[in-house]
Each structure stands twice: as structure tokens, then as C-alpha cells.
Design a protein around this motif. Structure first.
Motif, PDB file in Angstrom:
ATOM      1  N   ALA A  51       0.818  -1.221   0.000  1.00 29.97           N
ATOM      2  CA  ALA A  51       0.000   0.000   0.000  1.00 29.97           C
ATOM      3  C   ALA A  51       0.852   1.272   0.000  1.00 29.97           C
ATOM      4  CB  ALA A  51      -0.940  -0.001   1.206  1.00 29.97           C
ATOM      5  N   TYR A  52       2.039   1.221   0.599  1.00 27.08           N
ATOM      6  CA  TYR A  52       2.923   2.391   0.666  1.00 27.08           C
ATOM      7  C   TYR A  52       4.363   1.972   0.369  1.00 27.08           C
ATOM      8  CZ  TYR A  52      -0.692   5.176   3.013  1.00 27.08           C
ATOM      9  OH  TYR A  52      -1.835   5.860   3.323  1.00 27.08           O
ATOM     10  N   CYS A  77       0.538   7.881  -3.020  1.00 25.63           N
ATOM     11  CA  CYS A  77       0.355   8.732  -4.197  1.00 25.63           C
ATOM     12  C   CYS A  77      -0.513   9.932  -3.841  1.00 25.63           C
ATOM     13  CB  CYS A  77      -0.279   7.938  -5.335  1.00 25.63           C
ATOM     14  SG  CYS A  77      -1.889   7.225  -4.937  1.00 25.63           S
ATOM     15  N   GLY A  78      -0.595  10.887  -4.762  1.00 26.85           N
ATOM     16  CA  GLY A  78      -1.429  12.054  -4.568  1.00 26.85           C
ATOM     17  C   GLY A  78      -2.890  11.730  -4.835  1.00 26.85           C
ATOM     18  N   PHE A  79      -3.775  12.628  -4.406  1.00 22.96           N
ATOM     19  CA  PHE A  79      -5.210  12.394  -4.573  1.00 22.96           C
ATOM     20  C   PHE A  79      -5.623  12.446  -6.044  1.00 22.96           C
ATOM     21  CE2 PHE A  79      -9.635  13.859  -4.760  1.00 22.96           C
ATOM     22  CZ  PHE A  79     -10.247  12.895  -3.976  1.00 22.96           C
ATOM     23  N   PHE A  80      -5.025  13.356  -6.808  1.00 25.23           N
ATOM     24  CA  PHE A  80      -5.436  13.549  -8.193  1.00 25.23           C
ATOM     25  C   PHE A  80      -4.555  12.814  -9.200  1.00 25.23           C
ATOM     26  CE2 PHE A  80      -7.016  17.326  -5.953  1.00 25.23           C
ATOM     27  CZ  PHE A  80      -8.351  17.247  -6.283  1.00 25.23           C
ATOM     28  N   SER A  81      -3.397  12.355  -8.746  1.00 22.68           N
ATOM     29  CA  SER A  81      -2.490  11.693  -9.679  1.00 22.68           C
ATOM     30  C   SER A  81      -1.703  10.599  -8.982  1.00 22.68           C
ATOM     31  CB  SER A  81      -1.521  12.705 -10.298  1.00 22.68           C
ATOM     32  OG  SER A  81      -0.517  12.049 -11.043  1.00 22.68           O
ATOM     33  N   TRP A 116       3.461  12.286  -5.231  1.00 26.13           N
ATOM     34  CA  TRP A 116       3.584  11.745  -3.886  1.00 26.13           C
ATOM     35  C   TRP A 116       2.469  12.287  -3.004  1.00 26.13           C
ATOM     36  CZ3 TRP A 116       9.263  11.269  -1.776  1.00 26.13           C
ATOM     37  CH2 TRP A 116       9.996  10.435  -2.632  1.00 26.13           C
ATOM     38  N   GLY A 117       2.038  11.476  -2.049  1.00 25.09           N
ATOM     39  CA  GLY A 117       1.007  11.897  -1.111  1.00 25.09           C
ATOM     40  C   GLY A 117       0.805  10.820  -0.057  1.00 25.09           C
ATOM     41  N   ILE A 118      -0.287  10.949   0.712  1.00 21.21           N
ATOM     42  CA  ILE A 118      -0.554   9.953   1.758  1.00 21.21           C
ATOM     43  C   ILE A 118      -1.688   9.004   1.370  1.00 21.21           C
ATOM     44  CG2 ILE A 118       0.304  11.408   3.632  1.00 21.21           C
ATOM     45  CD1 ILE A 118      -2.625  12.032   4.319  1.00 21.21           C
ATOM     46  N   VAL A 119      -2.198   9.156   0.152  1.00 24.10           N
ATOM     47  CA  VAL A 119      -3.188   8.195  -0.325  1.00 24.10           C
ATOM     48  C   VAL A 119      -2.457   6.913  -0.699  1.00 24.10           C
ATOM     49  CG1 VAL A 119      -4.979   7.731  -2.043  1.00 24.10           C
ATOM     50  CG2 VAL A 119      -4.618  10.076  -1.220  1.00 24.10           C
ATOM     51  N   PRO A 120      -2.879   5.756  -0.207  1.00 25.18           N
ATOM     52  CA  PRO A 120      -2.171   4.508  -0.536  1.00 25.18           C
ATOM     53  C   PRO A 120      -2.316   4.148  -2.008  1.00 25.18           C
ATOM     54  CG  PRO A 120      -4.206   4.044   0.635  1.00 25.18           C
ATOM     55  CD  PRO A 120      -4.024   5.524   0.701  1.00 25.18           C
ATOM     56  N   TYR A 121      -1.423   3.325  -2.483  1.00 34.53           N
ATOM     57  CA  TYR A 121      -1.503   2.849  -3.861  1.00 34.53           C
ATOM     58  C   TYR A 121      -2.650   1.840  -4.001  1.00 34.53           C
ATOM     59  CZ  TYR A 121       3.100   4.964  -4.467  1.00 34.53           C
ATOM     60  OH  TYR A 121       4.149   5.851  -4.512  1.00 34.53           O
TER      61      TYR A 121
END
Length: 361
Positions: free
Chosen positions: A257-258, A290-294, A298-303
Motif C-alpha cells: 500500500a505504501y 500517491c497524490g489524490f489527483f495523480s 507523492w502523497g498519503i493516499v495509498p496505492y
């Protein structure tokens, strides 16, 4: 354009049927892509849980303190009084809500990865169980979705069995967060709470313990198949004392997931992580999704990686109030062997090679 004008004329005439028929005739390009909207809803459902885990407890604590300094102090005082009165509820089975466990948001949460629950054996409602969940991952998405909600249909697959996911006891000292967790049937991972569920709550209880805990989260990374189990024997001793059957559970994909920066043993950063883990109760991991929109940012949204949770065969455990160390070691070795067999049996079904092995550390 003619179709839109037809809809508008329907409005002027007050006929709803004309509007509906006109809207149905609109080209599909005029509507947002349904699959894209669903994907955003799924991402939001996962993101709210991540933020809840990371920030809700601290934010609600600060808000409660702030309210005492405002005209809303009466509300804060009433809630604090209730908090004191209700303080021991998490240790006495909690306060689960079938309504909260069945929220639609959890189906979006499930479908984001997606998460699946696979049953391999029946569980008898006249017994109690301790589920050993592996691996921890960063946020235990599989454990929460399968055992903290009804999104994957636990109650239908295991009729008569009531799951209670055990998590960090400190979470139940934080306002609002404690109530939110209890509504999902989540309990503190401490002796009093687990004793109550396995001794004073009848039968058909399944306490889910993430055996590797925070220490295991420091070693999780995509493609890594390792669990912290070799010296984790407390849950086996507890199973013997209560006569509760042991059930190995493995989630393929939990570690995907991360992405995490894993520091070498003995390094300064690793020592800092372990020290903070002992102080805080959880491991401060350096990770990103990953990011919310892409998915490229990078972001805290899991893959979006599939997570499949396999509930293995129960190991029948006798009730021994004061088990010897030899008895604990015997059932621990039986549990380790059962977990390895579970991993080996299903690994090729979920993208792993026959040569891949489960590392026990």
C-alpha cells in the motif's frame, strides 16, 4: 442543443417527464465519467480513514481544551464528565454499532484497493478465537476493512462469530476517536480488554491481534514477505489460559500500500525510530503513497494494490490456567508452521513465485 432546449421547454411547461426524457437523451460526454467519480469517492473514503488515524484524536483533544475557554464550556464539561463515567467501557467489550460497521463508505474503502476476505475453514460459534493477523503494513488496511467493518461480509462468511480488532490502547484515551473506534468493534490491545472478551462475553468471540505490531511496520515495503513472530509468544500464552483456538491470518498485498524508507539496523535513524516507538507506542515510519489527483505524484493516499486476507485453519487449544513455557513453545511452533503452510499454499495465487518464502523474524 435541441435536446437541451427540449428539456428547458419542459421546465416552462412544468412537466417533469419531459425533463427526465431529455436528460436521458443527453450524450454521455455531458456527464462526468462514472468510473472516475467512483474512484475519487473510493480515494476519499480511504483518505478519511488515514486522516482519522493520524489526526482525529489529537485534533479532538485540542478542540475540547479550547472549548473550555469559550462560551461552549458547558458542552465540553458535559462531554468530559461522560468521558470519565465511560472510561472503562473499551475494556468491557466496547460499544459496537452494526449501523456504523455497515456504512456505505466502507464499501468504497474496500473497492479502492480492492480488499477481499477468503474463508478456508468453518469456525464454530461455541468456541472463542484469537486471530493472529500478519503482516502489519503501515495502517493495517486489510485488518480494519475485514474485521472493523462488514464491507467484506465477515458476519455472513463466519456466522455466529463476532470479530474485535485489537489496536493501540492509547487511542482509547482520546476524545471522540475512542467512540469512533468502539463503534466498529475495535478494542484496546491490553490484557483487561482481551480477558473480558474471551472470558466474560460468552462464546463466538474472535479477538484479532496484529502480532508483529509497530516493530513490524518498520520493515514493511512492497514485495517484502516478512513477519515479526519468532519471539512473540504472549498471544499463545493467552490462548492457552483462556482455551481459545488460534487462527493464523495472512494478508497478501498489505505491504504494497505504501513505499517506505527502511533504515539499516544499527543506524542512527533506526535507533531514533525504535526509541520513539517505545515512548509513543507506535513506529514513526517514513513513507509515502500517491497524490489524490495523480498516481504519479507523492502523497498519503495509498496505492491501489489488491489486498487479499486469508483466514486459515484454527488450531484447537486446551485451557490451561498456568501453562508451562514448554507448552507455550509447543503451540507457538504449531502456529508458526500453520502460518507458513497458509502462505505457501496461496502465494502463487496472488502474484508471488513458488520460490518466495515467508521470513519469520
Amino acid at each position: 442543443m435541441k435536446t437541451i432546449l427540449a428539456a428547458y421547454s419542459g421546465v416552462l411547461k412544468g412537466t417533469g417527464s419531459s425533463i427526465l426524457s431529455a436528460l436521458q437523451d443527453l450524450p454521455s460526454a455531458a456527464w462526468p465519467c462514472r468510473s472516475k467519480m467512483e474512484k475519487h469517492l473510493q480515494a476519499i473514503s480511504v483518505l478519511q480513514w488515514v486522516i482519522t488515524f493520524l489526526a482525529m484524536g489529537a485534533a479532538c483533544t485540542v478542540l475540547l481544551i479550547y472549548m473550555f475557554c469559550t462560551d461552549c464550556w458547558v458542552i465540553a464539561a458535559i462531554y468530559t464528565a461522560w468521558l470519565i463515567f465511560d472510561w472503562n467501557t473499551p475494556k468491557r467489550g466496547g460499544r459496537r454499532s452494526s449501523w456504523v460497521r455497515s456504512w456505505t463508505v466502507w464499501t468504497y474503502f474496500r473497492d479502492y484497493f480492492p480488499i477481499r476476505l477468503i474463508k478456508t475453514h468453518n469456525l464454530l460459534p461455541n468456541r472463542n478465537y484469537i486471530f493472529g493477523y500478519h503482516p502489519h503494513g503501515i495502517f493495517c488496511f486489510g485488518a480494519f476493512c475485514n474485521f472493523g467493518t462488514e464491507a467484506t461480509g465477515f458476519s455472513k462468511k463466519f456466522p455466529g462469530i463476532k470479530p474485535s480488532l485489537a489496536t493501540l490502547a492509547g487511542n482509547f484515551r482520546l476524545p471522540v476517536l475512542r467512540d469512533y473506534l468502539m463503534s466498529g468493534g475495535i478494542c484496546p490491545v491490553n490484557k483487561n480488554s482481551i480477558d473480558y472478551l474471551l472470558s466474560c462475553n460468552g462464546t463466538g468471540n474472535a479477538v484479532v491481534i496484529v502480532v508483529g505490531g509497530a516493530a513490524e511496520s518498520l520493515d514493511c515495503a512492497p514485495g517484502m514477505n516478512s513477519v515479526t513472530l519468532k519471539n512473540r509468544k504472549g498471544f499463545v500464552r493467552l490462548a492457552l489460559q483462556k482455551g481459545s483456538d488460534l487462527v493464523p491470518v495472512y494478508s497478501f498485498g498489505e505491504n504494497d500500500a505504501y513505499k517506505q524508507v527502511i533504515f539499516e539496523e544499527g543506524s542512527w535513524w533506526r535507533l531514533v525510530q525504535k526509541r520513539l516507538q517505545k515512548i509513543l507506542g507506535f513506529a514513526p515510519c517514513l513513507f509515502h503513497g500517491c497524490g489524490f489527483f495523480s498516481s504519479e505524484s507523492w502523497g498519503i493516499v495509498p496505492y491501489c494494490k489488491p489486498i487479499t486476507t486469508i483466514v486459515g485453519e484454527p488450531i484447537t487449544v486446551p485451557k490451561i490456567e498456568d501453562p508451562s513455557q514448554d507448552m507455550v513453545d509447543l503451540y507457538h511452533s504449531m502456529y508458526v508452521k500453520s502460518l507458513q503452510c497458509l502462505f505457501d499454499k496461496y502465494k502463487t495465487h496472488f502474484g508471488l513465485k513458488e520460490s518466495d518464502i515467508l521470513h519469520i523474524q
